[in-house]
Design an enzyme around this catalytic site. Sequence first.
Site, PDB file in Angstrom:
ATOM      1  N   LYS A  53       5.194  -0.829  -3.074  1.00 27.07           N
ATOM      2  CA  LYS A  53       5.591  -2.234  -2.912  1.00 27.07           C
ATOM      3  C   LYS A  53       6.927  -2.329  -2.181  1.00 27.07           C
ATOM      4  CE  LYS A  53       2.818  -3.716  -6.775  1.00 27.07           C
ATOM      5  NZ  LYS A  53       2.646  -4.035  -8.162  1.00 27.07           N
ATOM      6  N   GLN A  97       6.553  -4.532 -13.065  1.00 29.19           N
ATOM      7  CA  GLN A  97       5.323  -3.749 -12.993  1.00 29.19           C
ATOM      8  C   GLN A  97       4.689  -3.614 -14.381  1.00 29.19           C
ATOM      9  OE1 GLN A  97       3.900  -2.453 -10.100  1.00 29.19           O
ATOM     10  NE2 GLN A  97       2.179  -1.984 -11.448  1.00 29.19           N
ATOM     11  N   ASP A 120       4.085 -12.281  -8.376  1.00 27.99           N
ATOM     12  CA  ASP A 120       2.806 -11.710  -8.824  1.00 27.99           C
ATOM     13  C   ASP A 120       1.816 -12.818  -9.185  1.00 27.99           C
ATOM     14  OD1 ASP A 120       2.130  -9.047  -8.770  1.00 27.99           O
ATOM     15  OD2 ASP A 120       3.172  -8.517 -10.630  1.00 27.99           O
TER      16      ASP A 120
END
Length: 286
Positions: A53, A97, A120
């Site tokens: 990422k 995460q 997200d």
Amino acid sequence: MTAQLIDGNALARQVRAEVADRVQALKARGVEPRLTVILVGEDPASQVYTRNKVADSEQTGLQATLERYPAELPEADLLARIRQLNDDAGVHGILVQLPLPRHMDAHRVIETIAPAKDVDGFHVASAGALMVGQPGFRPCTPYGCMRMLESIGVDLKGKHAVVIGRSNIVGKPMAMMLLGANATVTICHSGTRDLKAQTLQADVVVAAVGKRNMLTADMVKPGAVVIDVGMNRDDAGKLCGDVDFDGVREVAGWITPVPGGVGPMTRAMLLVNTIEAAEKAPPRGA
Ligand code: NDP
């Protein structure tokens, strides 16, 4: 019939190029778009994902920082750090995460992220916005699937879409997005009685289960579009999806491969959400 491939790598390259242009436009206005990625613990897969990422972001000119914390980090410390990042006008996107260590409540952690920085798209505010058809961050995987469907020019209006899987991060938002595009949507799950009867009626099938070969050729209507979200390993340890690719490609009209399908698009859509967060952020000092 042999299905045409929907090439996730090629489409992701195109998406990254679009993001890179938007990054340059923002920089020209004096804004340095920035993503902060938080990794708690040592989960090997999470280490790879977070590294990717950051690398993807930097490739498009987005600034990205990876913050790593030990697995024993108290949840209160993580929440305090997220609040600091919420208040930092120089940070536009925050991604924690998952999975988190067992002593942490992932829901509480995600809800602490400011919705305006929830790149997200997992915050309840983002899920709610999707549900009621308002703008907001869309979870990257279904967002990427929609972009793939768009890329082949399929008009979803009135089409029957079957989504297999109902997780909060893939299945449910996928179904909502398809519904938003005026498809008629069926959501299947582990309690669905006759999955094949459902999938055989589908013009579009999205498989998001996590079980190898769970969608086979006899379950697919000729010409259907098949999107394979699953990420599994075959007996040789090779990455594979939920779809029996070799069989289904002989029946479907379009199909996404694994690897090289939904995975790269998921990564690319995080960049889209991040640049969007930066574009919408109030100017610093405002
Ligand atoms: P979850 O485990 O959270 O959800 C799986 C879903 O599949 C559940 O809703 C479950 O039903 C359903 N299911 C399980 N067995 C069956 C069955 N026999 N028939 C029909 N439905 C079934 O997984 P995720 O949604 O997080 O992920 C799904 C897959 O996608 C995984 O392989 C994951 O690794 C992959 N993935 C890939 C990404 C990418 O970038 N390519 C990104 C995110 C995920 P129930 O709710 O009843 O338990």
